[in-house]
Write an enzyme that holds these catalytic residues in place. Structure first.
Site, PDB file in Angstrom:
ATOM      1  N   TYR A   1       2.689   5.842  11.666  1.00 45.06           N
ATOM      2  CA  TYR A   1       3.245   4.289  11.756  1.00 45.06           C
ATOM      3  C   TYR A   1       4.122   3.564  10.985  1.00 45.06           C
ATOM      4  O   TYR A   1       4.550   2.367  11.219  1.00 45.06           O
ATOM      5  CB  TYR A   1       1.987   3.441  12.244  1.00 45.06           C
TER       6      TYR A   1
ATOM      7  N   HIS B   1      -3.644   4.748   4.561  1.00 44.51           N
ATOM      8  CA  HIS B   1      -4.868   3.693   4.346  1.00 44.51           C
ATOM      9  C   HIS B   1      -6.264   4.317   3.554  1.00 44.51           C
ATOM     10  O   HIS B   1      -6.833   3.595   2.759  1.00 44.51           O
ATOM     11  CB  HIS B   1      -5.399   3.397   5.946  1.00 44.51           C
TER      12      HIS B   1
ATOM     13  N   ARG C   1       0.890  -1.021  -0.066  1.00 46.79           N
ATOM     14  CA  ARG C   1      -0.050   0.120   0.171  1.00 46.79           C
ATOM     15  C   ARG C   1       0.717   1.201  -0.136  1.00 46.79           C
ATOM     16  O   ARG C   1       1.620   1.747   1.068  1.00 46.79           O
ATOM     17  CB  ARG C   1      -0.788  -0.100   1.218  1.00 46.79           C
TER      18      ARG C   1
HETATM   19  C1  LIG Z   1     -15.285  -5.744  10.354  1.00 46.54           C
HETATM   20  C2  LIG Z   1     -14.454  -4.447  10.332  1.00 46.54           C
HETATM   21  N1  LIG Z   1     -13.826  -3.959  11.338  1.00 46.54           N
HETATM   22  C3  LIG Z   1     -13.003  -2.802  11.098  1.00 46.54           C
HETATM   23  C4  LIG Z   1     -13.172  -2.008  10.202  1.00 46.54           C
HETATM   24  C5  LIG Z   1     -12.436  -0.516   9.920  1.00 46.54           C
HETATM   25  N2  LIG Z   1     -11.376  -1.111   9.045  1.00 46.54           N
HETATM   26  C6  LIG Z   1     -11.746  -0.557   7.760  1.00 46.54           C
HETATM   27  S1  LIG Z   1     -10.279  -1.003   6.690  1.00 46.54           S
HETATM   28  C7  LIG Z   1      -9.535  -1.736   7.866  1.00 46.54           C
HETATM   29  C8  LIG Z   1      -8.005  -2.359   7.788  1.00 46.54           C
HETATM   30  C9  LIG Z   1      -8.414  -3.537   6.555  1.00 46.54           C
HETATM   31  O1  LIG Z   1      -7.129  -3.884   6.199  1.00 46.54           O
HETATM   32  P1  LIG Z   1      -6.877  -5.117   4.904  1.00 46.54           P
HETATM   33  O2  LIG Z   1      -8.010  -6.060   5.159  1.00 46.54           O
HETATM   34  O3  LIG Z   1      -5.577  -5.288   4.863  1.00 46.54           O
HETATM   35  O4  LIG Z   1      -7.576  -4.033   3.663  1.00 46.54           O
HETATM   36  P2  LIG Z   1      -6.622  -2.798   3.317  1.00 46.54           P
HETATM   37  O5  LIG Z   1      -7.236  -1.634   3.907  1.00 46.54           O
HETATM   38  O6  LIG Z   1      -5.302  -2.962   3.400  1.00 46.54           O
HETATM   39  O7  LIG Z   1      -6.988  -2.795   1.696  1.00 46.54           O
HETATM   40  C10 LIG Z   1     -10.198  -1.552   8.939  1.00 46.54           C
HETATM   41  C11 LIG Z   1      -9.797  -1.948  10.484  1.00 46.54           C
HETATM   42  C12 LIG Z   1     -13.969  -2.421   9.069  1.00 46.54           C
HETATM   43  N3  LIG Z   1     -14.192  -1.852   7.777  1.00 46.54           N
HETATM   44  N4  LIG Z   1     -14.652  -3.807   9.194  1.00 46.54           N
END
Ligand SMILES: Cc1ncc(C[n+]2csc(CCOP(=O)(O)OP(=O)(O)O)c2C)c(N)n1
Ligand SMILES: Cc1ncc(C[n+]2csc(CCOP(=O)(O)OP(=O)(O)O)c2C)c(N)n1
Ligand SMILES: [Mg+2]
Ligand SMILES: [Mg+2]
Lengths: 354, 326, 354, 326
Positions: free
Chosen positions: C270, C261, C257
């Site tokens: 971080y 985020h 990434r």
């Molecule tokens: C069930 C849930 N918990 C928390 C969140 C808040 N949240 C949004 S994205 C994220 C991280 C997601 O990480 P990843 O699966 O690696 O996807 P990326 O964002 O890196 O594409 C979090 C914790 C959420 N959207 N859904």
């Protein structure tokens, strides 16, 4: 281009065959008569409990009950490997482990008879009560293990669940955490081949349930769940690793549910008697007995006195259970919060009167 | 004494709790080095270390269940769910375990855990980030559900929740995380749980609310005062168990009640407040009870969010209605 | 005695190194200039969209937005392997896949601008809208795949989630079902090494995320997620298997990434800029361009006209988006149920007036 | 016409739905060869095959989420959760997806699914098998929550739920699965959703209830009739959306209302009924609204269960109270 990234192996521990003949060298503890006889006694005692519980249920004196018939080696093997300071988090079928840990038959009957005091057992005070919502005990085990590791307790949380429990998200989530944080937690799977009417092979295409540990980057292995020596050995090794700080293990114990799912179930709706009969040849008690007779001088008198003692104990337990007065109705409010909030005192008064 | 925002007060309470009780541990998604997506835990991992302030994997059911396990084994876990929209996988552990471990074991094992989650709408957040479903949790016997509505109350109530021997879901109204500052004395003084706060006295109508809607409700009360209507404003603060005595006493005095909440109207907690009045305060009522609440529809995405959120205008109208009733 | 029960291997597919040099033989489609240039165009177009979306957000004209900077090869590779009749179930970061499937930039901007009509896209009518609750799209994909297989559609459900999503229970539950019922579903993991501030290695001790498929008894593999040829190849193979009725696959695509985020995040809290800088050397667009220049005669003019075209398209899309009037407030009731129940018409009237 | 029990009527409706619409599929734990732990699906896999009647792995979140996916892709899934006590892991999919897929996509994708679950206490079941948390679901915009209270209503409402183009949670009061038989015409006639049923007319007091408590409520109504009190009995049937018109019309006539439910009182659906009356029926009230409900405590294990469940006696007392009010 395909690069090779990782490989994984799954093993299975087994010491005695179905006839009680050794498959090779046995672990050290198997040489100690007292130890192995204790394992045998615990299994027989569990079965006596089971028999009594079913009899009570059939005569309307106990609630729905989940028999552990044929799976006694798993709970006994696991619990006998544990220290008192470890914490057991059992599913609803692990009477064997609970009894071995010191929950009394009276307490257990109270619980299955519908009285919460059965979970306020005097014995292993930090053990968890029976867990009914499948797999929900695994996150608890992770939490207990976290507490243990923060407290530098050198203790281990041991959760036991069924083959069906390995399909639940919480199982994987907790397993993943145990792997990640190298927590002192051991997850034991009682693979009794059935989740009510759903066969193990209809639960997952995974060849073994042990391999689910690979998803969590932690060790997973199988043990012959009808061989109490194998179960105790595998769990002991896992406990030792966990106590050293080397993290958790998933142990799949292969067994078979010889009884109905619970007293509310009729397994003949979905499986053939033939299949059950075949599995009776593999059950853990006869197997260990054969070996004890051959290797540890277990005699007919020993056997008879053990059976009689166990039956007597369960009769007495049943009587004590049946003689226990129900709690006052108001008790349903007495442990809701440490201190009952204002409005609820009115409800409490109402139920006392009612 | 320092002027803190609500989120800073949350952080101060968390720091205080970590400081005073070695059994207190924090965990959740991004609560470590990132300090939480709203910075509620900012700086805490640096001060208290990775053992006590931990990023978890992305697993809400686990977060709640692990809190139950750790609490039963003697810790005081304060777990975070990043947004209330993601709390649902944790509900099983709240209903089936946290809320009843004490009852199930007749007090042998207890569950002194706190589950924190920011909640509520009005900040133009993405989908699933704006809902207020506190009434689902307020239905569960054995739980406590607490919602602060100001920095000082956030500080005092969160400390109380952490010290409480039973499980508390602590919902933080994120719309007002930074909306206002208030003097907060970080001296470890907790506020009482299970008690509503009387934020404004008045004799004509009782306004019952909680969380971020306290802002609009006080605003409405001021506007009403300008028109000669004296509104009493009650912040429930603890939604479960409910402080019905305070509500009923106020309605006995004013004879009118308007309940204000962001959550969808139907089976929202406002219904319980109205029901209590209909059962136990009926004779003092001079006008029908009114609820000013979120509509019973899916919270819209940001472009229409403003049309969904109840504002001071709707509160004033409802009060005028109640006053006009004869 | 320890018996060996099962072994498992995890591979990784990669064709181009970070400089765009082939690592060995390439798949057939890589010889077709039109095909590979189309992949390149789709990635560049995605990046132009991303740039525009961030610019709009920074100037207050778009809501919180999740950039896919550096991960364009995953969505483009996966979507380009799919048929129109397949169904995409994307997480919130998979603009690359959505655009390639035919969701228009205007529709996507509408969605991220806070207008539900953005998910009523004209293009792939059966594709799912963006999924925000992490991992909750995987059970949907299992359900879509079940419907496809019951309808004998010869179509495949393709869900994309992040590395963080592999920690959620629903991911495992759905994976287990796909394995069990050999459903036509492919789960693609965009392993961009971060879940907000949580590193991949803090998410799981599993060496690869691909190995989580072992828990489900189904194939899992890695692909270089910065290599669109590798992604397309791995996904194509998986789709072909699924279409034949041979079941699903988990494909972990390794990427990074490069952005925050979301626009609400500040990744410098971080992670070090150094780390990000190092990963810029691996990003998928420069890599494919180098190879296209070397092998497919991609010229500076080609490049310039592509960039200009993409930028123009996104400018026009932004204008169209900004010119779109919000819906009537009452629309918040218009799709709640097929027919609005009685009581709600009052609420609907209130919001219209309000 | 056949005399069926409630669970037989459920089975008849499921069979009819499978018969009439090839898009209807059933899945859940033990719904296949075992026929469901309550036999609601008995014989269906034999008649309709494994494709259409499927045992799933033990995964409730998956069951709900898979139903969403299959529904959105054109099927009519009827999923079963074995007991309501295990529905909580499915709530995320209900709140965040099923209830809002239509809204989110402006009607492009829809979610015509049914999630069935037996619920309620009074059968001496093990822990977690006796709760009634329907109000948690009734709070969710976009869902329907339907509860039958007799064999004929189970048949007609379940058919309606399956044919409905939107998601329905169908909660079956297991205490009366086999309690009584009723003539049910298996002719495919559905009953209307979103409408309460007037089970008994009366002029003195309105009794509002649903599910298994209909039995005790009717029993109470008979007892009251013996004392000269004419109770009108309303079975809500569809809990979400609520048929407030029927409730309000009845209360306008009787001036008194007693709401009866098994679920814990606080934030139960009875609160919403009381709130509606306090808001829109206040002027007709001759006495305070009363709720006869489960206590706000954890449902006890079987030994004390009988002391928890509201019985006809408590209903009669509440009505007498309401009648005595002056
Ligand atoms: C069930 C849930 N918990 C928390 C969140 C808040 N949240 C949004 S994205 C994220 C991280 C997601 O990480 P990843 O699966 O690696 O996807 P990326 O964002 O890196 O594409 C979090 C914790 C959420 N959207 N859904
Ligand atoms: C989450 C959840 N879903 C459903 C049930 C109902 N139920 C009780 S036991 C059981 C099967 C459990 O199978 P398994 O995990 O193999 O354990 P076993 O009963 O064989 O010991 C089911 C479906 C439950 N208790 N919890
Ligand atoms: Mg089993
Ligand atoms: Mg990621």
């Amino acid at each position: 281009m395909r690069k090779h990234m990782a490989s994984f192996e799954i093993d299975c521990t087994a010491y005695l065959n179905a006839d009680g003949a050794p498959l090779g060298d046995l672990p050290d503890f198997a040489g100690d008569t007292e130890t192995v006889v204790a394992l045998y006694r615990a299994m027989v005692r569990t079965r006596a409990f089971d028999t009594k519980a079913i009899a009570l249920q059939r005569t309307g004196r106990l609630g729905t009950y989940a028999s552990c018939l044929g799976q006694e080696a798993i709970g006994v093997g696991a619990a006998s490997a544990m220290e008192p300071g470890d914490v057991l988090l059992p599913s609803f079928r692990e009477h064997a482990a609970q009894l071995r840990r010191g929950v009394t038959p009276v307490e257990s009957l109270l619980y299955w008879g519908g009285d919460e005091r059965g979970s306020d057992f005097a014995g292993p005070r930090n053990d968890f009560p029976v867990c009914i919502p499948v797999a929900s005990q695994f996150p608890h085990a992770a939490g207990v293990a976290l507490a243990m590791s923060l407290n530098r307790e050198k203790a281990v949380a041991v959760a036991i669940g069924g083959d069906g429990s390995t399909s639940k998200g919480e199982f994987y989530e907790a397993l993943n955490l145990v792997g990640l944080w190298t927590l002192p937690a051991v997850f034991v799977i009682n693979n009794n081949q059935w989740a009510i009417s759903v066969r193990r092979r209809e639960q997952s295409a995974a060849k073994t349930l042990a391999q689910k540990a690979i998803a969590a980057g932690m060790p997973g292995e199988q043990a012959d769940g009808n061989d109490v020596i194998a179960v105790r050995d595998a769990v002991s090794r896992a406990l030792a690793r966990a106590r050293e700080g080397a993290g958790g293990t998933l142990i799949e114990c292969l067994s078979y549910r010889l009884g109905d799912h619970t007293t509310a179930d009729d397994a003949r709706r979905y499986r053939e008697d033939e299949e059950v009969k075949a599995h009776w040849k593999e059950e853990p008690i006869a197997r260990l007995r054969a070996w004890l007779v051959a290797e540890h001088g277990w005699s007919k008198t020993d056997e008879e006195s053990l059976l009689r003692g166990a039956a007597d104990e369960m009769d007495a337990a049943a009587e004590a259970y049946l003689a226990t007065e129900p709690e006052q109705a108001a008790s349903m409010f007495d442990h809701l919060y440490e201190t009952l909030p204002g409005d609820l005192t009115t409800q409490r008064a109402e139920v006392s009167d009612g | 004494m320092a002027e803190l925002t609500l989120v800073e007060a949350v952080r101060a309470a968390l720091g205080r709790a970590l400081e005073e009780d070695p059994k207190v541990i924090l965990f959740g998604e991004d609560v470590g080095i990132d300090g939480g997506v709203f910075r509620a835990t900012d700086g805490l991992v640096q001060r208290y270390g990775f053992d006590r302030v931990r990023d978890t994997p992305l697993s809400e059911a686990l977060i709640a269940g692990m809190a139950v396990g750790a609490a039963a084994h003697g810790m005081r876990p304060v777990a975070e769910v990043q947004f209330m929209g993601f709390i649902y996988p944790a509900i099983d552990q709240l209903v089936n375990h946290a809320s009843r471990l004490r009852t199930r074991t007749r007090g042998r094992l207890t569950c002194p855990m706190v589950l924190r989650a920011p909640y509520g709408g009005g900040i133009h957040a993405p989908e699933h980030h704006s809902e207020s479903t506190e009434s689902m949790l307020a239905h569960i016997p054995g739980l406590r559900v607490v919602v602060p509505s100001s920095p000082a109350r956030a500080y005092g109530l969160l400390l109380a929740a952490i010290r409480d021997p039973d499980p508390v879901v602590f919902l933080e109204p994120k719309r007002i995380y930074r909306a206002l500052r208030e003097d907060v004395n970080d001296d470890g003084t907790a506020l009482p749980l299970d008690q509503a706060f009387l934020l404004r006295e008045g004799s004509d109508v009782t306004l019952v609310t909680w969380g971020a809607m306290v802002v609009e409700t006080l605003e409405a009360a001021s506007a009403l005062a300008g028109r000669g209507i004296q509104a009493e404003v009650i912040d429930l603060a603890t939604l479960k168990p409910l402080d019905t005595a305070t509500i009923l006493a106020s309605v006995a005095k004013t004879g009118r009640c308007v309940i204000v909440h962001e959550a969808a109207m139907t089976a929202g907690l406002g219904a319980e407040v109205a029901a209590q009045i209909a059962e136990r305060g009926l004779t003092s009522l001079l006008a029908p009870v009114r609820r000013v609440a979120g509509y019973d529809t899916v919270m819209p995405l940001p472009r229409l969010e403003g049309r969904y959120m109840p504002g001071a205008g709707r509160i004033v109208l409802a009060v005028e209605d109640a006053m006009a009733f004869a």
